[in-house]
Design a protein around this motif. Structure first.
Motif, mmCIF file in Angstrom:
data_model
loop_
_atom_site.group_PDB
_atom_site.id
_atom_site.type_symbol
_atom_site.label_atom_id
_atom_site.label_comp_id
_atom_site.label_asym_id
_atom_site.label_seq_id
_atom_site.Cartn_x
_atom_site.Cartn_y
_atom_site.Cartn_z
ATOM 1 N N PRO A 72 0.832 -1.214 0.000
ATOM 2 C CA PRO A 72 0.000 0.000 0.000
ATOM 3 C C PRO A 72 0.865 1.261 0.000
ATOM 4 N N GLU A 73 0.752 2.059 -1.060
ATOM 5 C CA GLU A 73 1.660 3.199 -1.214
ATOM 6 C C GLU A 73 1.403 4.323 -0.228
ATOM 7 N N LYS A 74 0.289 4.275 0.490
ATOM 8 C CA LYS A 74 0.018 5.320 1.480
ATOM 9 C C LYS A 74 0.737 5.055 2.803
ATOM 10 N N TYR A 75 1.494 3.954 2.861
ATOM 11 C CA TYR A 75 2.234 3.604 4.078
ATOM 12 C C TYR A 75 3.703 3.366 3.755
ATOM 13 N N ASN A 76 4.556 3.605 4.737
ATOM 14 C CA ASN A 76 5.944 3.177 4.639
ATOM 15 C C ASN A 76 6.012 1.672 4.868
ATOM 16 N N ASP A 77 6.876 1.012 4.136
ATOM 17 C CA ASP A 77 7.040 -0.435 4.244
ATOM 18 C C ASP A 77 7.903 -0.763 5.462
ATOM 19 N N HIS A 78 7.286 -1.323 6.496
ATOM 20 C CA HIS A 78 8.014 -1.655 7.724
ATOM 21 C C HIS A 78 7.985 -3.157 7.978
ATOM 22 N N ARG A 79 7.996 -3.940 6.907
ATOM 23 C CA ARG A 79 7.921 -5.389 7.037
ATOM 24 C C ARG A 79 9.210 -5.983 7.598
ATOM 25 N N LEU A 80 9.028 -7.021 8.396
ATOM 26 C CA LEU A 80 10.131 -7.851 8.857
ATOM 27 C C LEU A 80 10.227 -9.061 7.925
ATOM 28 N N PRO A 81 11.263 -9.884 8.058
ATOM 29 C CA PRO A 81 11.424 -11.012 7.113
ATOM 30 C C PRO A 81 10.239 -11.971 7.058
ATOM 31 N N GLU A 82 9.577 -12.233 8.198
ATOM 32 C CA GLU A 82 8.456 -13.186 8.205
ATOM 33 C C GLU A 82 7.239 -12.559 7.520
ATOM 34 N N VAL A 83 6.625 -13.307 6.602
ATOM 35 C CA VAL A 83 5.464 -12.799 5.879
ATOM 36 C C VAL A 83 4.181 -13.518 6.271
ATOM 37 N N SER A 84 4.295 -14.650 6.995
ATOM 38 C CA SER A 84 3.111 -15.392 7.407
ATOM 39 C C SER A 84 3.465 -16.315 8.568
ATOM 40 N N PHE A 85 2.422 -16.812 9.238
ATOM 41 C CA PHE A 85 2.621 -17.842 10.260
ATOM 42 C C PHE A 85 1.366 -18.700 10.342
ATOM 43 N N LYS A 86 1.544 -19.913 10.840
ATOM 44 C CA LYS A 86 0.444 -20.879 10.902
ATOM 45 C C LYS A 86 -0.257 -20.804 12.252
ATOM 46 N N PHE A 87 -1.568 -20.776 12.207
ATOM 47 C CA PHE A 87 -2.373 -20.739 13.421
ATOM 48 C C PHE A 87 -2.050 -21.926 14.327
ATOM 49 N N SER A 88 -1.898 -23.098 13.738
ATOM 50 C CA SER A 88 -1.677 -24.324 14.517
ATOM 51 C C SER A 88 -0.373 -24.298 15.309
ATOM 52 N N ASP A 89 0.586 -23.458 14.879
ATOM 53 C CA ASP A 89 1.860 -23.361 15.598
ATOM 54 C C ASP A 89 1.754 -22.516 16.864
ATOM 55 N N TYR A 90 0.669 -21.767 16.993
ATOM 56 C CA TYR A 90 0.546 -20.855 18.133
ATOM 57 C C TYR A 90 -0.786 -21.008 18.860
ATOM 58 N N SER A 91 -1.436 -22.159 18.668
ATOM 59 C CA SER A 91 -2.704 -22.417 19.341
ATOM 60 C C SER A 91 -2.842 -23.908 19.608
ATOM 61 N N GLN A 92 -3.447 -24.243 20.734
ATOM 62 C CA GLN A 92 -3.709 -25.644 21.056
ATOM 63 C C GLN A 92 -4.899 -26.179 20.269
ATOM 64 N N LEU A 93 -5.712 -25.275 19.742
ATOM 65 C CA LEU A 93 -6.862 -25.677 18.940
ATOM 66 C C LEU A 93 -6.413 -25.842 17.491
ATOM 67 N N SER A 94 -6.646 -27.005 16.914
ATOM 68 C CA SER A 94 -6.218 -27.253 15.544
ATOM 69 C C SER A 94 -7.047 -26.420 14.568
#
Length: 441
Positions: A72-94
């Motif tokens: 989005p050009e209306k924002y400065n790009d402040h991304r870190l290397p990670e672009v996604s993560f899996k819900f199952s890796d951070y929740s006990q509920l599958s």
């Protein structure tokens, strides 16, 4: 020719900008003046966005589209290397169990389900130390623990060398520019987690039709009226059954930055390349003073029709990007803190580089803001000098497209010297190029 007032001149001179002399130069120079908020978007993967195994190819298209979507050009790009993560890796509920809860249709579970997502996001933020890494990016932190002001200078046009001299003196007092940068830039840094899902329309349309027919059979005694209701249900089903609906939920967080945090950072952790201190490095590496505060969430939904004369890759790519844009628009309209400012590129007529992608509609109102420097505090502020409305017939269609043909305007040849954007009316004589627009809720 209109003359800038004293406060405007102070800001422009401080930011080392040049007055425009042509339409093209005006566009680029004006856009470089204002300070954008910064954004780090991330994708929360709960399951493949298409649930059927037979749709693996479509999943690959959507994931590729998300990864390659224009920032989005209306924002400065402040991304870190990670672009996604899996819900199952951070929740006990599958993810499967969570999906069953969602598909159950029980509205009372909605709040619980949202909490499950938020818990997973918060766990990710904590384990990945996201806020500290976002601060490290702001100050261009090196492996030896040193910082510099290069990004602050680039995004805010502050005098980086003067800032570093002030920091080296070890005194917080009198560092108005540093405090201003914190308020203007660091404080306006956002973390957005997107959750996407494509759902087949046919099962939903069928269920809706069946319920409507059952109600008609059981409640309408008149045969003709009953048959008309059934026919209407069938027509609605045929109109809605094709393709998919893309659902996107975006969870918004804001990076916390205040005087107390700034004082601790500058006094205890800051060091440049000429003054490496292992203790300061360790303090920053192990601090927990940086936080991301949850602001809220918004949902967006749109229809996706395959087999309408275009390749699935193009249809899904456009749908993915536009839906992300749509949910950002809803976040901006709902939460003032996330609203963007847009520079006015021309005052006669009033034109700004904002359009349909940002959800602009005819009659929308925007405040006109003048960025001024408070001589007493040395801090930037925004004074409202007027209000404008969008002209219904002059809204710029800047939505994401893949085909060049789709970008052509009907019955209109574009002038190479014309500034692309939406035209506004009103505002009065005080409105000048370089001032900023912020939408009124």
């Amino acid at each position: 020719m209109k003359i800038f007032n004293k406060n405007t001149l102070l800001v422009l001179l401080a930011m080392l900008t040049v007055l425009p002399v042509s339409a093209q130069e005006q566009t680029s120079e004006t856009e470089s003046v204002y300070r954008r908020s910064s954004l780090y978007p991330l994708l929360l993967e709960t399951k493949p966005v298409f649930s059927d195994q037979s749709e693996a190819e479509l999943n690959a298209i959507v994931m590729k589209a998300y990864g390659e979507a224009p920032f989005p050009e209306k924002y400065n790009d402040h991304r870190l290397p990670e672009v996604s993560f899996k819900f199952s890796d951070y929740s006990q509920l599958s993810a499967e169990d969570l999906q069953k809860e969602e598909d159950s249709g029980k509205k009372k579970n909605g709040r619980k389900i949202d909490q499950k997502y938020l818990q997973a996001i918060n766990k990710y933020i904590e384990e990945k130390d996201v806020p500290r890494k976002m601060i490290a990016k702001w100050f261009n932190r090196k492996e030896d623990g040193s910082f510099d002001m290069s990004m602050i200078h680039k995004r805010g046009a502050y005098n980086a060398s003067a800032m570093e001299v002030q920091l080296a003196s070890g005194s917080i007092r009198g560092m108005a520019a540093i405090k201003d940068a914190g308020e203007e830039l660091i404080k306006n840094t956002f973390f957005v987690v997107n959750r996407m899902r494509f759902v087949k329309n046919e099962p939903i349309a069928r269920a809706t039709r069946d319920v409507a027919i059952e109600i008609a059979k059981n409640t309408i005694d008149n045969r003709l009226a009953r048959m008309a209701a059934i026919k209407t249900a069938e027509i609605a089903y045929n109109a809605a059954k094709d393709g998919y609906s893309v659902w996107n939920v975006a969870y918004l967080y804001q990076l916390e930055w205040n005087d107390e945090i700034a004082d601790k950072f500058y006094m205890d952790m800051w060091m440049d390349s000429t003054s490496i201190d292992p203790e300061r490095k360790a303090l920053f590496d192990n601090t927990d003073i940086f936080k991301l505060n949850y602001v809220g969430f918004q949902k967006a939904k749109s229809l996706v029709l395959l087999g309408i004369g275009k390749k699935p890759e193009e249809i899904l790519t456009v749908a993915t990007v536009r839906n992300i844009d749509r949910v950002y628009v809803k976040l901006q309209k709902e939460y003032d803190v996330f609203k963007t400012k847009t520079p006015i590129l021309s005052a006669d007529p009033i034109i700004a580089k904002i359009g349909m992608k940002e959800g602009v509609e005819g009659g929308d109102k925007f405040d006109v803001l003048e960025m001024v420097l408070d001589e007493k505090t040395g801090l930037t502020r925004y004074d409202k000098v007027g209000r404008v409305k969008v002209k219904k017939k002059d809204i710029w269609d800047n939505r994401y497209v893949l085909s060049v043909d789709d970008t052509k305007l009907e019955n209109k040849e574009e002038d190479d010297d014309e500034i692309p954007g939406t035209v506004f009316k009103g505002g009065g004589r005080k409105v000048m190029a370089g001032m900023l627009l912020r939408q009124v809720k």
